[in-house]
Motif scaffolding. Structure first.
Motif, PDB file in Angstrom:
ATOM      1  N   UNK A   1       7.461  -0.974   0.278  1.00 11.54           N
ATOM      2  CA  UNK A   1       7.458  -2.295  -0.621  1.00 11.54           C
ATOM      3  C   UNK A   1       6.387  -1.941  -1.738  1.00 11.54           C
ATOM      4  N   UNK A   2       6.937  -2.231  -2.824  1.00  7.89           N
ATOM      5  CA  UNK A   2       6.242  -2.333  -4.262  1.00  7.89           C
ATOM      6  C   UNK A   2       6.384  -3.543  -4.750  1.00  7.89           C
ATOM      7  N   UNK A   3       5.365  -4.553  -4.951  1.00  9.41           N
ATOM      8  CA  UNK A   3       5.313  -6.018  -5.181  1.00  9.41           C
ATOM      9  C   UNK A   3       5.184  -6.210  -6.739  1.00  9.41           C
ATOM     10  N   UNK A   4       5.172  -5.123  -7.395  1.00 13.14           N
ATOM     11  CA  UNK A   4       4.656  -5.379  -8.788  1.00 13.14           C
ATOM     12  C   UNK A   4       5.972  -4.615  -9.549  1.00 13.14           C
ATOM     13  N   UNK A   5       7.029  -5.392 -10.081  1.00 14.41           N
ATOM     14  CA  UNK A   5       7.916  -4.871 -10.984  1.00 14.41           C
ATOM     15  C   UNK A   5       7.423  -4.228 -11.993  1.00 14.41           C
ATOM     16  N   UNK A   6       6.542  -4.941 -12.647  1.00 11.23           N
ATOM     17  CA  UNK A   6       6.136  -4.339 -14.073  1.00 11.23           C
ATOM     18  C   UNK A   6       4.542  -4.497 -14.273  1.00 11.23           C
ATOM     19  N   UNK A   7       4.049  -3.837 -14.757  1.00 14.70           N
ATOM     20  CA  UNK A   7       2.642  -3.501 -15.121  1.00 14.70           C
ATOM     21  C   UNK A   7       2.178  -3.100 -16.618  1.00 14.70           C
ATOM     22  N   UNK A   8       1.150  -3.578 -17.091  1.00 13.52           N
ATOM     23  CA  UNK A   8       0.927  -3.145 -18.435  1.00 13.52           C
ATOM     24  C   UNK A   8      -0.518  -2.930 -18.545  1.00 13.52           C
ATOM     25  N   UNK A   9      -0.984  -1.844 -19.332  1.00 14.32           N
ATOM     26  CA  UNK A   9      -2.600  -1.668 -19.488  1.00 14.32           C
ATOM     27  C   UNK A   9      -2.616  -1.050 -20.895  1.00 14.32           C
ATOM     28  N   UNK A  10      -3.693  -1.199 -21.292  1.00 17.40           N
ATOM     29  CA  UNK A  10      -4.147  -0.408 -22.496  1.00 17.40           C
ATOM     30  C   UNK A  10      -4.634   1.037 -22.331  1.00 17.40           C
ATOM     31  N   UNK A  11      -4.461   1.852 -23.286  1.00 15.22           N
ATOM     32  CA  UNK A  11      -4.927   2.851 -23.316  1.00 15.22           C
ATOM     33  C   UNK A  11      -6.499   3.135 -23.006  1.00 15.22           C
ATOM     34  N   UNK A  12      -6.882   4.026 -22.305  1.00 12.17           N
ATOM     35  CA  UNK A  12      -8.245   4.246 -21.823  1.00 12.17           C
ATOM     36  C   UNK A  12      -8.510   3.392 -20.730  1.00 12.17           C
ATOM     37  N   UNK A  13      -7.850   2.549 -20.335  1.00 14.10           N
ATOM     38  CA  UNK A  13      -8.046   1.432 -19.318  1.00 14.10           C
ATOM     39  C   UNK A  13      -7.694   1.979 -17.987  1.00 14.10           C
ATOM     40  N   UNK A  14      -8.125   1.418 -16.742  1.00 11.89           N
ATOM     41  CA  UNK A  14      -7.790   1.582 -15.394  1.00 11.89           C
ATOM     42  C   UNK A  14      -6.696   0.710 -15.012  1.00 11.89           C
ATOM     43  N   UNK A  15      -5.657   1.057 -14.191  1.00 13.62           N
ATOM     44  CA  UNK A  15      -4.689   0.157 -13.596  1.00 13.62           C
ATOM     45  C   UNK A  15      -4.387   0.606 -12.200  1.00 13.62           C
ATOM     46  N   UNK A  16      -4.229  -0.251 -11.535  1.00  8.35           N
ATOM     47  CA  UNK A  16      -3.884   0.109  -9.994  1.00  8.35           C
ATOM     48  C   UNK A  16      -2.469  -0.356  -9.458  1.00  8.35           C
ATOM     49  N   UNK A  17      -1.512   0.277  -9.066  1.00  8.74           N
ATOM     50  CA  UNK A  17      -0.205  -0.159  -8.523  1.00  8.74           C
ATOM     51  C   UNK A  17      -0.242  -0.086  -7.222  1.00  8.74           C
ATOM     52  N   UNK A  18       0.250  -1.202  -6.612  1.00 11.09           N
ATOM     53  CA  UNK A  18       0.151  -1.323  -5.265  1.00 11.09           C
ATOM     54  C   UNK A  18       1.636  -0.831  -4.658  1.00 11.09           C
ATOM     55  N   UNK A  19       1.205  -0.589  -3.268  1.00 13.01           N
ATOM     56  CA  UNK A  19       2.387  -0.084  -2.325  1.00 13.01           C
ATOM     57  C   UNK A  19       2.008  -0.531  -0.809  1.00 13.01           C
ATOM     58  N   UNK A  20       2.803  -1.169   0.210  1.00  9.49           N
ATOM     59  CA  UNK A  20       2.891  -1.143   1.336  1.00  9.49           C
ATOM     60  C   UNK A  20       3.917  -0.541   1.959  1.00  9.49           C
ATOM     61  N   UNK A  21       3.850  -0.099   3.141  1.00 11.57           N
ATOM     62  CA  UNK A  21       5.015   0.249   3.956  1.00 11.57           C
ATOM     63  C   UNK A  21       4.902   0.191   5.400  1.00 11.57           C
ATOM     64  N   UNK A  22       5.867   0.331   5.885  1.00 10.37           N
ATOM     65  CA  UNK A  22       6.070  -0.290   7.522  1.00 10.37           C
ATOM     66  C   UNK A  22       6.658   0.994   8.214  1.00 10.37           C
ATOM     67  N   UNK A  23       5.886   1.493   9.196  1.00 11.62           N
ATOM     68  CA  UNK A  23       6.340   2.413  10.036  1.00 11.62           C
ATOM     69  C   UNK A  23       5.730   2.431  11.522  1.00 11.62           C
ATOM     70  N   UNK A  24       6.295   2.981  12.407  1.00 13.70           N
ATOM     71  CA  UNK A  24       5.685   3.119  13.800  1.00 13.70           C
ATOM     72  C   UNK A  24       5.207   4.481  14.200  1.00 13.70           C
ATOM     73  N   UNK A  25       5.412   5.304  13.101  1.00 16.35           N
ATOM     74  CA  UNK A  25       5.221   6.812  13.418  1.00 16.35           C
ATOM     75  C   UNK A  25       3.548   6.886  13.081  1.00 16.35           C
ATOM     76  N   UNK A  26       3.179   8.006  13.738  1.00 16.30           N
ATOM     77  CA  UNK A  26       1.365   8.139  13.629  1.00 16.30           C
ATOM     78  C   UNK A  26       1.474   9.536  12.310  1.00 16.30           C
ATOM     79  N   UNK A  27       2.491  10.225  12.615  1.00 15.28           N
ATOM     80  CA  UNK A  27       2.183  11.476  11.249  1.00 15.28           C
ATOM     81  C   UNK A  27       3.308  11.363  10.208  1.00 15.28           C
ATOM     82  N   UNK A  28       2.781  11.262   9.026  1.00 16.03           N
ATOM     83  CA  UNK A  28       3.651  11.012   7.817  1.00 16.03           C
ATOM     84  C   UNK A  28       2.986  11.404   6.665  1.00 16.03           C
TER      85      UNK A  28
END
Lengths: 115, 116
Positions: free
Chosen positions: B5-32
């Motif tokens: 799941x990526x909850x941010x369809x769009x993001x914008x940032x100015x040059x030289x700045x820092x941006x963070x894109x989020x992601x969550x996932x769901x699994x029952x596995x331990x190795x991936x």
């Protein structure tokens, strides 16, 4: 070539026509994947080959979709009797092995538009 | 079944700045493995960074780094010193091993726009 090559880059088909999309993987790559990417969405898995064997076709949306890789290199994705919902970018990817340490190399995709 | 799941369809940032894109996932596995891919208008998916689930240390590739929180099933991408060439769609992906081989499961993507 050095990368995965897909052709054609663009394909327009009238509803009901059959289409064939080609993928040339990186030479020697064992694994080959097809993905379907609808506009503004992430790619979705269609099918997987290990050499010439199609080991997983669980992602193919209907029996109108057929993929083959007869000699374990070039692969063709065929869509019969195309429908408008088939419009998407079809991505091919290959890797040198299977497992976590074999990164996928993607082609530029074929954009299919069904009118 | 695994989901990304990526909850941010769009993001914008100015040059030289820092941006963070989020992601969550769901699994029952331990190795991936987890990945971030970049897709510019050329449509080719370009691997940005990857993380092995069994490694606690966050992966880093030049200006790109991840914050991997295994217990929370979170895998965010930080882009430092953003450049105009970073403008693209970014996909978080999960790799699972199953009987036949491995396949990537992608999120729906985040469109990043970097402006001057």
């Amino acid at each position: 070539g050095a990368g995965v090559s897909q052709s054609p880059r663009y394909k327009v088909a009238k509803r009901g026509q059959d289409v064939a999309l080609r993928c040339d993987p990186i030479s020697g790559h064992v694994s080959l994947f097809w993905y379907q990417q609808a506009l503004g969405q992430g790619p979705e898995f269609l099918t997987y080959f290990q050499n010439e064997a199609q080991l997983d076709k669980s992602g193919l949306p209907s029996d109108r979709f057929f993929a083959e890789r007869p000699e374990g290199s070039v692969s063709t994705l065929k869509i019969q009797r195309t429908q408008q919902e088939d419009s998407a970018v079809y991505l091919c990817a290959s890797s040198s092995g299977q497992g976590y340490n074999s990164p996928l190399h993607f082609g530029n995709g074929t954009r299919l538009t069904v009118t | 079944a695994q989901t990304v799941t990526q909850s941010q369809p769009e993001m914008s940032v100015q040059e030289a700045e820092t941006v963070t894109l989020s992601c969550t996932y769901d699994t029952s596995e331990n190795n991936y493995y987890l990945f971030w891919y970049k897709q510019p208008p050329s449509r080719q998916m370009i691997l940005v960074i990857r993380q092995e689930a069994y490694k606690q240390q966050n992966a880093t590739e030049n200006r790109f780094s991840v914050n991997f929180q295994k217990a929370a099933k979170s895998f965010s991408l930080k882009i430092s010193d953003s450049q105009l060439g970073d403008t693209a769609m970014y996909f978080c992906a999960f790799m699972t091993t199953y009987q036949a081989g491995t396949a990537l499961i992608f999120g729906k993507g985040t469109t990043l726009s970097v402006s001057s």
